[in-house]
Scaffold this motif. Structure first.
Motif, PDB file in Angstrom:
ATOM      1  N   ARG A  10     149.658   5.173  39.977  1.00  0.00           N
ATOM      2  CA  ARG A  10     149.890   4.892  41.396  1.00  0.00           C
ATOM      3  C   ARG A  10     148.675   5.222  42.259  1.00  0.00           C
ATOM      4  NH1 ARG A  10     154.489   4.517  44.703  1.00  0.00           N
ATOM      5  NH2 ARG A  10     154.156   5.162  46.845  1.00  0.00           N
ATOM      6  N   GLU A  11     148.049   6.368  41.981  1.00  0.00           N
ATOM      7  CA  GLU A  11     146.934   6.804  42.826  1.00  0.00           C
ATOM      8  C   GLU A  11     145.669   5.976  42.625  1.00  0.00           C
ATOM      9  OE1 GLU A  11     146.889   9.323  39.040  1.00  0.00           O
ATOM     10  OE2 GLU A  11     148.390   8.562  40.467  1.00  0.00           O
ATOM     11  N   LYS A  12     145.664   5.105  41.604  1.00  0.00           N
ATOM     12  CA  LYS A  12     144.490   4.279  41.333  1.00  0.00           C
ATOM     13  C   LYS A  12     144.685   2.821  41.754  1.00  0.00           C
ATOM     14  CE  LYS A  12     141.884   7.369  39.193  1.00  0.00           C
ATOM     15  NZ  LYS A  12     140.530   7.743  39.653  1.00  0.00           N
ATOM     16  N   LYS A  13     145.851   2.504  42.326  1.00  0.00           N
ATOM     17  CA  LYS A  13     146.165   1.106  42.630  1.00  0.00           C
ATOM     18  C   LYS A  13     145.177   0.507  43.628  1.00  0.00           C
ATOM     19  CE  LYS A  13     150.496   0.006  43.315  1.00  0.00           C
ATOM     20  NZ  LYS A  13     151.895   0.075  43.805  1.00  0.00           N
ATOM     21  N   ARG A  14     144.895   1.242  44.717  1.00  0.00           N
ATOM     22  CA  ARG A  14     143.986   0.687  45.722  1.00  0.00           C
ATOM     23  C   ARG A  14     142.568   0.530  45.157  1.00  0.00           C
ATOM     24  NH1 ARG A  14     143.686   4.516  49.071  1.00  0.00           N
ATOM     25  NH2 ARG A  14     141.482   5.028  49.068  1.00  0.00           N
ATOM     26  N   GLU A  15     142.141   1.512  44.369  1.00  0.00           N
ATOM     27  CA  GLU A  15     140.810   1.449  43.772  1.00  0.00           C
ATOM     28  C   GLU A  15     140.675   0.219  42.879  1.00  0.00           C
ATOM     29  OE1 GLU A  15     138.202   4.071  40.573  1.00  0.00           O
ATOM     30  OE2 GLU A  15     139.632   5.105  41.892  1.00  0.00           O
ATOM     31  N   LEU A  16     141.713  -0.066  42.080  1.00  0.00           N
ATOM     32  CA  LEU A  16     141.687  -1.238  41.213  1.00  0.00           C
ATOM     33  C   LEU A  16     141.706  -2.515  42.037  1.00  0.00           C
ATOM     34  CD1 LEU A  16     141.800  -2.599  38.445  1.00  0.00           C
ATOM     35  CD2 LEU A  16     144.302  -2.354  38.508  1.00  0.00           C
ATOM     36  N   LEU A  17     142.518  -2.547  43.097  1.00  0.00           N
ATOM     37  CA  LEU A  17     142.593  -3.725  43.952  1.00  0.00           C
ATOM     38  C   LEU A  17     141.228  -4.053  44.544  1.00  0.00           C
ATOM     39  CD1 LEU A  17     144.209  -5.923  45.458  1.00  0.00           C
ATOM     40  CD2 LEU A  17     144.704  -4.209  47.212  1.00  0.00           C
ATOM     41  N   VAL A  18     140.558  -3.042  45.060  1.00  0.00           N
ATOM     42  CA  VAL A  18     139.222  -3.244  45.637  1.00  0.00           C
ATOM     43  C   VAL A  18     138.257  -3.755  44.572  1.00  0.00           C
ATOM     44  CG1 VAL A  18     137.232  -2.083  46.669  1.00  0.00           C
ATOM     45  CG2 VAL A  18     139.541  -1.541  47.468  1.00  0.00           C
ATOM     46  N   HIS A  19     138.330  -3.170  43.362  1.00  0.00           N
ATOM     47  CA  HIS A  19     137.426  -3.589  42.285  1.00  0.00           C
ATOM     48  C   HIS A  19     137.655  -5.055  41.920  1.00  0.00           C
ATOM     49  CE1 HIS A  19     135.229  -3.635  38.493  1.00  0.00           C
ATOM     50  NE2 HIS A  19     136.335  -4.088  37.897  1.00  0.00           N
ATOM     51  N   ILE A  20     138.916  -5.458  41.794  1.00  0.00           N
ATOM     52  CA  ILE A  20     139.222  -6.849  41.424  1.00  0.00           C
ATOM     53  C   ILE A  20     138.713  -7.815  42.492  1.00  0.00           C
ATOM     54  CG2 ILE A  20     141.105  -8.487  41.094  1.00  0.00           C
ATOM     55  CD1 ILE A  20     142.675  -6.243  39.722  1.00  0.00           C
ATOM     56  N   ILE A  21     138.992  -7.489  43.752  1.00  0.00           N
ATOM     57  CA  ILE A  21     138.585  -8.387  44.840  1.00  0.00           C
ATOM     58  C   ILE A  21     137.067  -8.521  44.894  1.00  0.00           C
ATOM     59  CG2 ILE A  21     138.510  -8.635  47.354  1.00  0.00           C
ATOM     60  CD1 ILE A  21     141.302  -7.367  47.433  1.00  0.00           C
ATOM     61  N   LYS A  22     136.368  -7.396  44.814  1.00  0.00           N
ATOM     62  CA  LYS A  22     134.905  -7.438  44.928  1.00  0.00           C
ATOM     63  C   LYS A  22     134.243  -8.023  43.689  1.00  0.00           C
ATOM     64  CE  LYS A  22     134.133  -3.673  48.234  1.00  0.00           C
ATOM     65  NZ  LYS A  22     133.476  -2.364  48.468  1.00  0.00           N
ATOM     66  N   SER A  23     134.703  -7.631  42.504  1.00  0.00           N
ATOM     67  CA  SER A  23     134.051  -8.084  41.278  1.00  0.00           C
ATOM     68  C   SER A  23     134.239  -9.572  41.042  1.00  0.00           C
ATOM     69  CB  SER A  23     134.587  -7.291  40.076  1.00  0.00           C
ATOM     70  OG  SER A  23     135.975  -7.537  39.870  1.00  0.00           O
ATOM     71  N   ARG A  24     135.330 -10.129  41.530  1.00  0.00           N
ATOM     72  CA  ARG A  24     135.584 -11.558  41.339  1.00  0.00           C
ATOM     73  C   ARG A  24     135.211 -12.394  42.558  1.00  0.00           C
ATOM     74  NH1 ARG A  24     141.436 -11.396  38.094  1.00  0.00           N
ATOM     75  NH2 ARG A  24     140.722  -9.971  36.451  1.00  0.00           N
ATOM     76  N   GLY A  25     134.689 -11.745  43.576  1.00  0.00           N
ATOM     77  CA  GLY A  25     134.253 -12.471  44.766  1.00  0.00           C
ATOM     78  C   GLY A  25     135.382 -13.203  45.469  1.00  0.00           C
ATOM     79  N   MET A  26     136.565 -12.633  45.447  1.00  0.00           N
ATOM     80  CA  MET A  26     137.723 -13.292  46.052  1.00  0.00           C
ATOM     81  C   MET A  26     137.595 -13.339  47.566  1.00  0.00           C
ATOM     82  SD  MET A  26     140.842 -11.713  43.770  1.00  0.00           S
ATOM     83  CE  MET A  26     141.093 -12.234  42.082  1.00  0.00           C
ATOM     84  N   LYS A  27     137.903 -14.488  48.144  1.00  0.00           N
ATOM     85  CA  LYS A  27     137.790 -14.679  49.595  1.00  0.00           C
ATOM     86  C   LYS A  27     139.152 -14.703  50.293  1.00  0.00           C
ATOM     87  CE  LYS A  27     133.344 -15.035  49.261  1.00  0.00           C
ATOM     88  NZ  LYS A  27     132.477 -13.915  49.714  1.00  0.00           N
ATOM     89  N   GLN A  28     140.184 -15.117  49.586  1.00  0.00           N
ATOM     90  CA  GLN A  28     141.521 -15.180  50.171  1.00  0.00           C
ATOM     91  C   GLN A  28     142.525 -14.580  49.189  1.00  0.00           C
ATOM     92  OE1 GLN A  28     141.937 -19.404  51.145  1.00  0.00           O
ATOM     93  NE2 GLN A  28     141.557 -18.935  53.288  1.00  0.00           N
ATOM     94  N   VAL A  29     143.142 -13.486  49.587  1.00  0.00           N
ATOM     95  CA  VAL A  29     144.065 -12.776  48.715  1.00  0.00           C
ATOM     96  C   VAL A  29     145.283 -12.354  49.527  1.00  0.00           C
ATOM     97  CG1 VAL A  29     144.393 -10.769  47.226  1.00  0.00           C
ATOM     98  CG2 VAL A  29     142.154 -11.893  47.316  1.00  0.00           C
TER      99      VAL A  29
END
Length: 204
Positions: A10-29
């Motif tokens: 649970r405490e790592k959910k936001r960290e993973l979310l940020v990593h996925i968005i940034k590493s994949r260059g997502m623009k709309q999520v």
């Protein structure tokens, strides 16, 4: 459609979310969150991590409030000059006019070291300010929000309140305030922003 599950503490959910968005260059999520407070908190934290995010709620009025561009610069009161300017604004506004409070009598409220006073400035001085009480049982209390007369009606008060809610939610899940019975304008303002009446403090 491809579904991918990432088991994560649970405490790592936001960290993973940020990593996925940034590493994949997502623009709309779209991120679905269980509660309004959780949604506000996550949007605030994502923005601090460098991921532009806006909280959108099912209630249209509340959603529009959080879509309001957060183009405001909020800063803590700097000195006693700020305190006195805020006290004069309060004394010339409701409910302090009806309650007969003078600027001098309000200075101790604004200079109380256990309270937080945050304000917005413009070319003419302090445009708006908020007083917060974040200690103990009163943690999450919006004690006062005041907007200079010439800046009212433009969304500044709602934007400052949104900022205050997100600031409070960094340490408390609850946000509450008190509104005078003889201040119907403020009651309508808070109701429009999604606040609900939960009780009456008699002879307060």
């Amino acid at each position: 459609v491809t579904h991918i599950a990432h088991p994560v503490p649970r405490e790592k959910k936001r960290e993973l979310l940020v990593h996925i968005i940034k590493s994949r260059g997502m623009k709309q999520v779209l991120v679905f969150v269980a509660t309004r407070i959780g949604c506000n908190r996550l949007a605030y934290q994502l923005n601090r991590e460098g991921v532009h995010a806006t909280a959108i709620h099912g209630d249209r009025g509340d959603a529009l409030r959080y879509l309001y561009p957060p183009d405001i610069d909020v800063e803590p009161a700097a000195d006693m000059a700020d305190v006195h300017e805020c006290a004069r604004m309060m004394a010339s506004s409701e409910p302090w006019i009806t309650s007969g409070r003078t600027a001098e009598s309000l200075v101790p409220v604004l200079s109380d070291p256990v309270k937080e006073v945050h304000l917005i400035r413009d070319a003419d001085g302090i445009a708006a300010f908020v007083i917060l009480d974040l200690r103990g049982l009163t943690n999450g209390y919006v004690q006062t929000i005041c907007v200079r007369p010439d800046r009212r009606g433009g969304g500044l008060g709602a934007a400052l309140l949104s900022w205050a809610e997100l600031h409070i939610q960094e340490q408390s899940p609850n946000v509450f305030l008190c509104v005078s019975s003889y201040n119907p304008g403020a009651q309508k303002f808070y109701a429009r922003l999604g606040y609900e009446r939960i009780g009456v403090l008699r002879e307060y």
